[in-house]
Every structure is written in C-alpha cells, then in structure tokens.
Design a protein around this motif. Sequence first.
Motif, PDB file in Angstrom:
ATOM      1  N   THR A 195       0.933  -1.220   0.116  1.00 17.21           N
ATOM      2  CA  THR A 195       0.122  -0.018   0.073  1.00 17.21           C
ATOM      3  C   THR A 195       0.781   1.172   0.081  1.00 17.21           C
ATOM      4  OG1 THR A 195       0.119   0.078   2.539  1.00 17.21           O
ATOM      5  CG2 THR A 195      -1.808  -1.223   1.317  1.00 17.21           C
ATOM      6  N   ARG A 196       0.231   2.409  -0.110  1.00 13.42           N
ATOM      7  CA  ARG A 196       0.947   3.692   0.064  1.00 13.42           C
ATOM      8  C   ARG A 196       1.634   3.986   1.276  1.00 13.42           C
ATOM      9  NH1 ARG A 196      -3.217   7.893  -3.305  1.00 13.42           N
ATOM     10  NH2 ARG A 196      -3.297   6.653  -5.342  1.00 13.42           N
ATOM     11  N   MET A 197       1.177   3.276   2.330  1.00 15.94           N
ATOM     12  CA  MET A 197       1.799   3.656   3.643  1.00 15.94           C
ATOM     13  C   MET A 197       2.941   2.448   3.850  1.00 15.94           C
ATOM     14  SD  MET A 197      -1.675   3.677   5.906  1.00 15.94           S
ATOM     15  CE  MET A 197      -2.088   2.179   5.717  1.00 15.94           C
ATOM     16  N   ARG A 198       3.851   2.220   2.997  1.00 13.57           N
ATOM     17  CA  ARG A 198       4.569   1.002   2.876  1.00 13.57           C
ATOM     18  C   ARG A 198       5.725   1.687   3.977  1.00 13.57           C
ATOM     19  NH1 ARG A 198       9.453   0.012   0.467  1.00 13.57           N
ATOM     20  NH2 ARG A 198       9.992  -2.119   0.126  1.00 13.57           N
ATOM     21  N   ALA A 199       6.136   2.941   3.867  1.00 18.18           N
ATOM     22  CA  ALA A 199       7.265   3.407   4.906  1.00 18.18           C
ATOM     23  C   ALA A 199       6.791   3.255   6.486  1.00 18.18           C
ATOM     24  CB  ALA A 199       7.551   4.845   4.515  1.00 18.18           C
ATOM     25  N   LEU A 200       5.531   3.626   6.678  1.00 18.90           N
ATOM     26  CA  LEU A 200       4.965   3.636   8.043  1.00 18.90           C
ATOM     27  C   LEU A 200       4.815   2.322   8.453  1.00 18.90           C
ATOM     28  CD1 LEU A 200       3.947   5.309  10.288  1.00 18.90           C
ATOM     29  CD2 LEU A 200       1.558   5.264   9.091  1.00 18.90           C
ATOM     30  N   VAL A 201       4.477   1.507   7.439  1.00 19.54           N
ATOM     31  CA  VAL A 201       4.165  -0.130   7.799  1.00 19.54           C
ATOM     32  C   VAL A 201       5.452  -0.829   8.204  1.00 19.54           C
ATOM     33  CG1 VAL A 201       3.486  -2.362   7.014  1.00 19.54           C
ATOM     34  CG2 VAL A 201       1.922  -0.373   6.248  1.00 19.54           C
ATOM     35  N   ILE A 202       6.583  -0.306   7.563  1.00 22.20           N
ATOM     36  CA  ILE A 202       7.981  -1.043   7.824  1.00 22.20           C
ATOM     37  C   ILE A 202       8.229  -0.674   9.152  1.00 22.20           C
ATOM     38  CG2 ILE A 202      10.281  -0.899   7.140  1.00 22.20           C
ATOM     39  CD1 ILE A 202       9.259  -0.837   4.085  1.00 22.20           C
ATOM     40  N   VAL A 203       8.194   0.652   9.582  1.00 18.49           N
ATOM     41  CA  VAL A 203       8.488   0.946  10.780  1.00 18.49           C
ATOM     42  C   VAL A 203       7.622   0.393  11.871  1.00 18.49           C
ATOM     43  CG1 VAL A 203       8.498   3.113  12.481  1.00 18.49           C
ATOM     44  CG2 VAL A 203       9.211   3.350   9.904  1.00 18.49           C
ATOM     45  N   ALA A 204       6.390   0.479  11.619  1.00 19.00           N
ATOM     46  CA  ALA A 204       5.553  -0.327  12.755  1.00 19.00           C
ATOM     47  C   ALA A 204       5.767  -1.894  12.747  1.00 19.00           C
ATOM     48  CB  ALA A 204       3.990  -0.514  12.204  1.00 19.00           C
ATOM     49  N   MET A 205       6.364  -2.722  11.713  1.00 17.50           N
ATOM     50  CA  MET A 205       6.749  -4.037  11.685  1.00 17.50           C
ATOM     51  C   MET A 205       8.052  -4.163  12.515  1.00 17.50           C
ATOM     52  SD  MET A 205       5.779  -5.302   7.784  1.00 17.50           S
ATOM     53  CE  MET A 205       6.263  -7.082   8.289  1.00 17.50           C
ATOM     54  N   VAL A 206       8.958  -3.099  12.378  1.00 15.29           N
ATOM     55  CA  VAL A 206      10.415  -3.155  13.186  1.00 15.29           C
ATOM     56  C   VAL A 206       9.961  -3.098  14.527  1.00 15.29           C
ATOM     57  CG1 VAL A 206      12.390  -2.181  13.794  1.00 15.29           C
ATOM     58  CG2 VAL A 206      11.787  -2.429  11.113  1.00 15.29           C
ATOM     59  N   VAL A 207       9.136  -2.131  15.025  1.00 15.47           N
ATOM     60  CA  VAL A 207       8.824  -1.813  16.441  1.00 15.47           C
ATOM     61  C   VAL A 207       8.083  -3.167  16.990  1.00 15.47           C
ATOM     62  CG1 VAL A 207       7.195  -0.657  17.847  1.00 15.47           C
ATOM     63  CG2 VAL A 207       8.702   0.535  16.225  1.00 15.47           C
ATOM     64  N   VAL A 208       7.096  -3.706  16.381  1.00 14.38           N
ATOM     65  CA  VAL A 208       6.364  -4.798  16.653  1.00 14.38           C
ATOM     66  C   VAL A 208       7.379  -5.880  16.757  1.00 14.38           C
ATOM     67  CG1 VAL A 208       4.706  -6.842  16.132  1.00 14.38           C
ATOM     68  CG2 VAL A 208       4.162  -4.329  15.593  1.00 14.38           C
ATOM     69  N   ALA A 209       8.181  -6.161  15.802  1.00 11.81           N
ATOM     70  CA  ALA A 209       9.488  -7.300  16.034  1.00 11.81           C
ATOM     71  C   ALA A 209      10.346  -7.167  17.238  1.00 11.81           C
ATOM     72  CB  ALA A 209      10.044  -7.161  14.576  1.00 11.81           C
ATOM     73  N   VAL A 210      10.767  -6.070  17.254  1.00 12.02           N
ATOM     74  CA  VAL A 210      11.797  -5.774  18.601  1.00 12.02           C
ATOM     75  C   VAL A 210      10.909  -6.003  19.799  1.00 12.02           C
ATOM     76  CG1 VAL A 210      12.802  -4.364  19.862  1.00 12.02           C
ATOM     77  CG2 VAL A 210      13.116  -4.121  17.188  1.00 12.02           C
ATOM     78  N   THR A 211       9.473  -5.830  20.115  1.00 16.44           N
ATOM     79  CA  THR A 211       8.598  -6.147  21.057  1.00 16.44           C
ATOM     80  C   THR A 211       8.309  -7.482  21.240  1.00 16.44           C
ATOM     81  OG1 THR A 211       7.668  -3.853  20.967  1.00 16.44           O
ATOM     82  CG2 THR A 211       6.471  -5.574  22.336  1.00 16.44           C
ATOM     83  N   VAL A 212       8.158  -8.188  20.225  1.00 16.82           N
ATOM     84  CA  VAL A 212       8.181  -9.677  20.182  1.00 16.82           C
ATOM     85  C   VAL A 212       9.114 -10.236  20.733  1.00 16.82           C
ATOM     86  CG1 VAL A 212       7.560 -11.772  18.870  1.00 16.82           C
ATOM     87  CG2 VAL A 212       5.987  -9.815  18.425  1.00 16.82           C
ATOM     88  N   TRP A 213      10.200  -9.953  20.478  1.00 15.05           N
ATOM     89  CA  TRP A 213      11.392 -10.439  20.658  1.00 15.05           C
ATOM     90  C   TRP A 213      11.756 -10.372  22.214  1.00 15.05           C
ATOM     91  CZ3 TRP A 213      15.816  -8.543  23.205  1.00 15.05           C
ATOM     92  CH2 TRP A 213      16.850  -9.176  23.601  1.00 15.05           C
TER      93      TRP A 213
END
Length: 388
Positions: A195-213
């Motif tokens: 989607t057009r929000m790709r950059a925002l989605v990537i940042v959110a995914m990194v934050v979620v991944a670090v939180t899950v870890w």
Amino acid sequence: MGLIRSERAAAVLLLLAAAGGLIAANSPLGAGLFELQDAHLAIPGTPLDLSVGHWISDGLLAVFFFVVAVELKHELTAGQLNSVSKALRPAIAALGGVLVPALVYLAITAGSGYEGGWPIPTATDIAFALGVLAVFGKGLPTRVRVFILALAILDDIVAILIIAVFFTADPSIPMLIAAVVGVVVFGALSRLLHTRMRALVIVAMVVVAVTVWALVSLSGVHATIAGVALGLAMLRGPGLRVRHALEPATNGFILPLFAFSAALVPLPQVGLSGLAAPFWGILVALPVGKLVGIAVAGRLAVAVGPRDPASRLPMTELLAAGALGGVGFTVSLLMNELAFAGSPEVADEGTLAVLLGSSVSIVVSAVLVSLLAARYRRQRALAVSTPS
C-alpha cells in the motif's frame, strides 16, 4: 554484496570466524575478550539486561532464525517440501539424522550426568553444508542439492522444536500470549506492504518485531524462537524480499560474529583422559552418527517413497549427504550453550567437540562430494563424446 550472498563465501567466513575465536581465546587477547563477552548491557527503563555474549546468541541470532523461517515457509508452501511425496524421503532421512546421533551421544555419556546434551549433535548447519556443496560439488545432479536442502530445512524444523520444548523452563504465559498477539499483528502488517503507507508499515513492523523478541526473551523461552515465529507469520512474497535484503548481514556479520563468540573458549589443560563424556559423545555423534543415520534412513526411505527414478539417490549420494549433515556449527554451538549453561567447563569442551566434529565432517564430505562430482563430470563428458 553478491559475494557475501554466495554460499561458498558464507561457509569460508563462518570457518574463519570460528578458527579466529578459538585462536584469540588462547592468545594474550583471551582475558580481555572473555571480560567483554561477559560484560552486561542493559536497556534503561526495561527489564532487559544481557551479557554481550547473550545479545549475540539471543538477539542477533534471532535475525538468522527469522531468515531460516522465511525459507522454511517458502519450501513448505511453494518449494521442495510442498507435498507429502516430495517431503517423504528427506523427512525419513532427517529423522535418521536426528535419532542416530542422539542415541550415539546417549550411549557414550550414559551414567555421566550429562545426558541432557543429546540435542547437540542432531543439528545441521544449512549455510555451511550448502557452502561445502557449492565449493566441491560442481557437476552434481540437481537432485542431490535439492535433497540436501530439503534435509537441512527439515533438520532446522527439528532443531527449532527442540529449542522450544527442551530448553524452556517455567515460561511466563502472559508474556507468551502478548508475544503471540504481536506475531499476529506483524503478520497482518506484512499484508499492507504493497500500500501507499509502506514506509509507515515498515517502521511499525520493526517496532512490533523488537517488542515480540523482548516479550519472548523475558518469558523464559529462548529468544531465537521469536525470529522463527515472525518469519513464519510474514506473508511469503514480502518475506522472501526481506530475506534477500538481510542475507548479506546474516552471512557476512551475524553468523561469523556468533561463530567467533561461540568459539571463544580456552583449550582445556587436561589430557585426553581428562575430557568429559560430552566431548567424546559430540565428537563421535556428529560425523559418524549423522552419516550413518542419514544414509541408512535414506536407504530405507527408497522402499516407501514415490516410484520416481529421477528423485532416488544411490548410496554414494546418501553417504555424501550424511557427511554434509554432520557439519553442525551454528545450531550445534547454540544447543551446546543451552544444554550446558550451568557447566561452563563442560560447555567449553562441548564447543571444541562441535568444532572438531564439524571439521571432520567437512573433510569427509569434501572428499565424498568431490569424488561423486568428478564421476558425474566424467559420465557427462563420455556421453557427449560418444556418438549416438
């Protein structure tokens, strides 16, 4: 960058890093490196407080397991393991390659009190095995690489399950539930990357991944399982692109750094008779147990597998695959660290055994693969020169 993606380069870097760690540990630099490895680094405002060594094995190595999980998902859904018939033979061979080394280890260590180290020789280092195959296997039929890749991937699945089941003590259920929710969110976000929000989605995914870890790490489950869960949850297409982007980092930095850190052990100042039973169990089980287990189970699989002559491997190829399976390195070193966490001296001897056993497997597999490849090159040349 292309060189770092090469299986040959990855294998060479891993070997050099392990050798460098062992040499450095037994040099005047050793004391300073041990002190650095044991130094703790905490994240202010959080309960996370790990030693440098654990930041490498629990943190950075989770990225490697994420990459492995993405490849697992691809192979299970669209690759070499996407049907029962394709997976049957390598699955049976992989089972033999887990059971026989474990039994060999248990037979050697029986009564020693260190039987809990049985998972150590069951692992195969997929990056190193494919690296050896790439260096010495020019001219081998495609089916050999496909079989070894499938074998190593299935071996990784077993290793992941062993880490999750046998090296988890008193897990925090609330933390795990929160981590599972995070994994689901991560998977859902991966479906928005187009989607057009790709950059925002990537940042959110990194934050979620670090939180899950962090949640998995604090739960009592080994933190590398977070990488596995995130890799399996990610949409396959974007996952493969992320894997491609991370490959230079895992091959050129994460795996060599882990190999260096894991091999940072002093040579035991005892004679051969003074070495603990796990040393001998791992040293024998990795090169011998793996070779015998994979070759024999692979042979048995021929009787129950699909009647496709093109996919059948003769015993010479099964022996080469079995020798490659004995290259434990990365995952075996991690298993050793987990199994003997409370016995540093035994863990050091276990590390040496993994390095020596894997080295024996490298030499044996290099010889077998070279001979096999040379035979196929001669057959191909003869077929070309013989008039029809």
